[in-house]
Scaffold this active site. Sequence first.
Site, short mmCIF file in Angstrom:
data_model
loop_
_atom_site.label_atom_id
_atom_site.label_comp_id
_atom_site.label_asym_id
_atom_site.label_seq_id
_atom_site.Cartn_x
_atom_site.Cartn_y
_atom_site.Cartn_z
N VAL B 271 0.84 -1.19 0.00
CA VAL B 271 0.00 0.00 0.00
C VAL B 271 0.88 1.25 0.00
CG1 VAL B 271 -1.74 1.25 1.33
CG2 VAL B 271 -1.81 -1.22 1.22
N ASN B 273 1.79 5.40 -2.01
CA ASN B 273 1.82 6.16 -3.25
C ASN B 273 2.89 5.70 -4.23
OD1 ASN B 273 -0.36 7.93 -2.69
ND2 ASN B 273 0.93 8.93 -1.17
N GLU B 295 -2.31 -8.44 -1.45
CA GLU B 295 -3.14 -8.27 -0.27
C GLU B 295 -4.31 -7.34 -0.54
OE1 GLU B 295 0.16 -8.26 3.19
OE2 GLU B 295 -1.11 -6.51 3.03
N ASN B 385 4.14 1.41 11.46
CA ASN B 385 2.92 0.63 11.28
C ASN B 385 3.18 -0.82 11.68
OD1 ASN B 385 1.64 2.94 10.27
ND2 ASN B 385 2.27 2.50 8.19
N GLY B 389 2.11 -7.83 5.34
CA GLY B 389 2.37 -9.01 4.54
C GLY B 389 3.69 -8.97 3.81
N LYS B 409 12.12 13.64 5.31
CA LYS B 409 12.19 14.85 6.14
C LYS B 409 13.02 15.93 5.47
CE LYS B 409 10.27 13.25 10.17
NZ LYS B 409 9.16 13.87 10.86
#
Lengths: 505, 505
Positions: B271, B273, B295, B385, B389, B409
């Site tokens: 997942v 961008n 997934e 996070n 998977g 950053k």
Amino acid sequence: MKAGSRIANAAFAKKLCTAEDAAAMIGNGDNVGMSGFTGAGYPKAVPTALAERITASANTGNPIRIGMWTGASTAPELDGALAAVDGIELRLPYQSDPVSRAKINAGHMEYIDVHLSHVGQMVWQNFLGHLDVALVEVAGITPDGDLIPSSSVGNNKTWLDLADRVILEVNSWQSQDLTGMHDIYYGTALPPNRVPIPLVAPGDRIGVPYLRCPADKVIAVVQTHAPDRNTPFKAPDATSQRIADHVMDFFGAEVSLGRIPSTLLPLQSGVGNVPNAVLADLQHGPFDHLTAYTEVIQDGMLALIDSGKLDVVSATAFSLSSDAVERFNSNARDYRDKIVLRPQEISNHPEVVRRLGVIAMNSMIEADIYGNVNSTHLMGSQIMNGIGGSGDFARNGYLSIFITPSTAKDGAISAIVPMVSHVDHTEHDVDVIVTEQGLADLRGLSPKQRAQRIIDRCAHPDFRPVLQDYLDRAMQSGYGRHTPHVLDEALSWHTRYLTTGTMRA
Amino acid sequence: MKAGSRIANAAFAKKLCTAEDAAAMIGNGDNVGMSGFTGAGYPKAVPTALAERITASANTGNPIRIGMWTGASTAPELDGALAAVDGIELRLPYQSDPVSRAKINAGHMEYIDVHLSHVGQMVWQNFLGHLDVALVEVAGITPDGDLIPSSSVGNNKTWLDLADRVILEVNSWQSQDLTGMHDIYYGTALPPNRVPIPLVAPGDRIGVPYLRCPADKVIAVVQTHAPDRNTPFKAPDATSQRIADHVMDFFGAEVSLGRIPSTLLPLQSGVGNVPNAVLADLQHGPFDHLTAYTEVIQDGMLALIDSGKLDVVSATAFSLSSDAVERFNSNARDYRDKIVLRPQEISNHPEVVRRLGVIAMNSMIEADIYGNVNSTHLMGSQIMNGIGGSGDFARNGYLSIFITPSTAKDGAISAIVPMVSHVDHTEHDVDVIVTEQGLADLRGLSPKQRAQRIIDRCAHPDFRPVLQDYLDRAMQSGYGRHTPHVLDEALSWHTRYLTTGTMRA
């Protein structure tokens, strides 16, 4: 019987030549796929002849260096001899030879440390370059031209399938009763053409007992009569015995809780004295009708068969002591329905390891308080041996157990450290850590709960207060209490060892 | 249609109640298995009611804390709401919620970060304690009492099978045309009773379209009509675009070399961008008849279906933007033969991932010069996070690609460091690293060859000389040239960032 009768096919017999002649067929820059796994079934004559050829050629200003691919570790007359003459440009996927190790750590030899189940696939994918030569020991050649595999299978199928040229060593020292013990699965493929591997129990036979190789690819056949490297068996010392006892208690508790059956689940056991101690304990334990789905058959595994505790073992190689080899060779026929030797891509296959629910038991160099495990590196930089199959089994198995004495070098090194200097098995893949101090079951624990348990159960008492102090201060240091670290101290135990010769303050 | 018509079975309809009534059936200390995966298919009403109940109860001196198990991440009204009231004692196997993250990093909530394919097995093994309650969103209940799964499957089958008590939320916002899109495989078992999973292509259906649950285990049914959390879709920025272009060039070269077919192999895409940018590139690329075994279905995947490039995608959940959700919900019937939603133990299963030869593309936080990857931790201690998977696919896939911008950053942080501060994917599991600077193909390279390639190809030019200096000095430092490190500097970039706010010297 005559050694010659091991070559019962005329097309192969025509290729008979000396080891020196065969070695001359290997050229500079060749990638050579050799047989051999934990000192079993490696070629005994051609590598030595090749080392001599390399020395002679270097003396005339023509260095010869090869890429050397094997199943796993071999023996001094192979890994050692070729490394000693600087004949190896690149070595994979595993080694445990002192000369090789020194060359690698000196920066004179490149080494790729690969999950053993991945090697065949990588070569089929052509990720590693072209395979020029296969150099494979066999126990014999049948009248039909089938190859009777030797005391290890390793990657031999892949080497024979993919190499341009094949050199065979026929070793009449290997028992002829190995015939029928192997199960060579020819059903593998590259994606998108793969299908399920039809193996649902460790003893299942899903292939054929022979290796195949068209005679016209064979450029040389060399006869040998030489023993495998033997691994001396040491009776468990007090430390190994305590580790084994902790593992047995754990198995007993898991069975009581109904989490695993009283026959346990297929066992995988890494090579070494501590795993051997566990196997020895199983011989006298309450668990019957055991099975094993593992890489290597050590003395302890053979003893489990002899005692009637173990019904069947699947592996890719032997790694026996002289005594055990003698016992095996005298009775190979009797062992045949209790032992299956497979290619390492099947013995270590993620699909099969997951399906069978393997209980993986592997040695390690160090673990950190969060359960990350280092299996390969000393002080972050030096390779010891390699990851071998431990990752194949730890990641995809049912239970992943790592074992080590709590200290090394007479207590100068703690095997439990704030942060490991290299990670081979992450916190996500480590269920249980065992030292002679105790067993830490990490399942269902968050990182800081794991840390407390590992310190309490596994660390040596001399190091326990310092680890506790590290954890306490990390909890207060403020940058995050999920996996609390004091980063500028995290590797200080290792640097202290490098500077002072001990991890003790 | 009336919301009520989604519950077509009388035995279930009898259990209808309010979210508050249902929340009252969850008690202190309960382990609750909830639906939800990447913000799709999570329960929308009962968690909020439970958070209110927890607050009220705490005010009377009776704290309620639960063990919260899900598929993966959920949404603010679930993870966020329950974490905010300190209602979660232990969270697993994945989260991405800011409130949860803060509580975990403050040490107020325990979090276990687990390979997503392992969760079902661990619960079946009873490794994590007893599952008291299942709280699962469904899209409807058929007259026969079958449950129509929602926009994610996750671990719902496992929760429904194993929980003592079941609470269902029936969400009429979900498209009824989800019916038939799911493939729930009921053939899993505990060892030694496992058999091959009969799936050989991403679109294969091996199960049934419904979830099963005996009505007498259901203690409450709650009606909702609420959208999934939407993930805003950002068009690829220049950095993501350059990363995607490198990946496309790599695919092209691999196809030219004959290593993968021109249809590629089943794609897995993490997942985010950057992965979305790769999917967008594929839309205009030369590869046709693509498939995905992944997934999560993001916007980019849906666009690949719309453009005719992607024949079929297998996943366990959606993670779409509002626009894409609208497009999907209006045309769900048309997507039905191109999308299969499976339990996460199958979407991420080692056996299937290996068999299909998945190409795994995942984001990361940082990589070190030797190719070890950190996907989860900031500066070693703080969880971001979780591993999700990525490990399931990276370890067992055919090609394992990790992608990240070379800095974060505003350039204060280099994503390429001497040593990662946490390891989630070891050197053994990482084939390719990509930043906007370039792509490093690490296959067939020894550690120090990998280091040189990563520095040359992937590091940001500002950090390249410092990394080169580190490697050069490590080569000279003397304790081993296999994976040369200067241990007391290895983590100094991270400590410098913690002290000064930048990794720059």
